[in-house]
Write a protein that holds these residues in place. Sequence first.
Motif, PDB file in Angstrom:
ATOM      1  N   GLU A  63      13.068  -4.346 -28.323  1.00 42.94           N
ATOM      2  CA  GLU A  63      11.988  -5.297 -28.583  1.00 42.94           C
ATOM      3  C   GLU A  63      12.322  -6.686 -28.068  1.00 42.94           C
ATOM      4  N   ARG A  64      11.810  -7.717 -28.718  1.00 38.92           N
ATOM      5  CA  ARG A  64      11.969  -9.100 -28.249  1.00 38.92           C
ATOM      6  C   ARG A  64      13.242  -9.726 -28.813  1.00 38.92           C
ATOM      7  N   ILE A  71      21.403 -13.853 -20.341  1.00 34.69           N
ATOM      8  CA  ILE A  71      20.706 -12.696 -19.779  1.00 34.69           C
ATOM      9  C   ILE A  71      20.083 -11.927 -20.939  1.00 34.69           C
ATOM     10  N   LEU A  72      18.763 -11.804 -20.892  1.00 31.27           N
ATOM     11  CA  LEU A  72      18.035 -11.096 -21.943  1.00 31.27           C
ATOM     12  C   LEU A  72      17.449  -9.807 -21.391  1.00 31.27           C
ATOM     13  N   LEU A  73      18.113  -8.720 -21.655  1.00 25.87           N
ATOM     14  CA  LEU A  73      17.601  -7.406 -21.275  1.00 25.87           C
ATOM     15  C   LEU A  73      17.022  -6.781 -22.548  1.00 25.87           C
ATOM     16  N   ASP A  74      15.870  -7.295 -22.901  1.00 27.96           N
ATOM     17  CA  ASP A  74      15.198  -6.847 -24.124  1.00 27.96           C
ATOM     18  C   ASP A  74      13.913  -6.132 -23.746  1.00 27.96           C
ATOM     19  N   PRO A 102       8.273 -13.682 -23.394  1.00 29.80           N
ATOM     20  CA  PRO A 102       9.361 -14.004 -22.462  1.00 29.80           C
ATOM     21  C   PRO A 102       9.359 -15.432 -21.914  1.00 29.80           C
ATOM     22  N   THR A 103       8.229 -15.923 -21.455  1.00 37.73           N
ATOM     23  CA  THR A 103       8.189 -17.271 -20.882  1.00 37.73           C
ATOM     24  C   THR A 103       8.485 -18.317 -21.940  1.00 37.73           C
ATOM     25  N   THR A 139      13.694 -10.139 -18.775  1.00 30.06           N
ATOM     26  CA  THR A 139      12.644  -9.222 -18.367  1.00 30.06           C
ATOM     27  C   THR A 139      11.301  -9.788 -18.817  1.00 30.06           C
ATOM     28  N   GLN A 140      10.233  -9.424 -18.105  1.00 33.71           N
ATOM     29  CA  GLN A 140       8.904  -9.925 -18.442  1.00 33.71           C
ATOM     30  C   GLN A 140       8.031  -8.884 -19.116  1.00 33.71           C
ATOM     31  N   TRP A 141       8.309  -7.605 -18.854  1.00 34.97           N
ATOM     32  CA  TRP A 141       7.448  -6.543 -19.365  1.00 34.97           C
ATOM     33  C   TRP A 141       8.282  -5.530 -20.116  1.00 34.97           C
ATOM     34  N   TYR A 142       7.613  -4.791 -20.995  1.00 34.53           N
ATOM     35  CA  TYR A 142       8.291  -3.725 -21.721  1.00 34.53           C
ATOM     36  C   TYR A 142       8.801  -2.683 -20.750  1.00 34.53           C
TER      37      TYR A 142
END
Length: 129
Positions: free
Chosen positions: A21-22, A44-47, A75-76, A93-96
């Motif tokens: 998730e976020r 780095i957010l790999l969520d 994300p933004t 990442t921007q999308w699921y």
Amino acid sequence: SQAEWEKLLTSCSAFLFYGMERFMSHVLLNRLVAMNIPKCHLMILLDLVRSQQSYQRITNSDMHKSCLHIALERPTETAMLLSLTGVGCVVATQWYTSLQENAERLEILFQNLLSTGRTTGQTVRILQK
């Protein structure tokens, strides 16, 4: 716990979040915006990985949040908040996505940043292709 998150974020020069998730759903928003994290040069957010269980957890959690609060977890907005706390560079990442896709992204990141020695910008450009 929130104290552990704060300790990690304020004492690192780079931070990797690889989770479900976020990212912001794991950290208290009001505590994050009050933090000062200038030592963290790269986050780095790999969520944004979703499973049935994580979706249920986030849905239950979101019921207790305002629409504005949920919007700040996108994300933004997350990148902007982290930037305001002092983080130098945010890769997110921007999308699921799936666990497999995030694992591939992580492999590309590590290979290019650590093994090949490319810059963050060069590495992100490779991820975009």
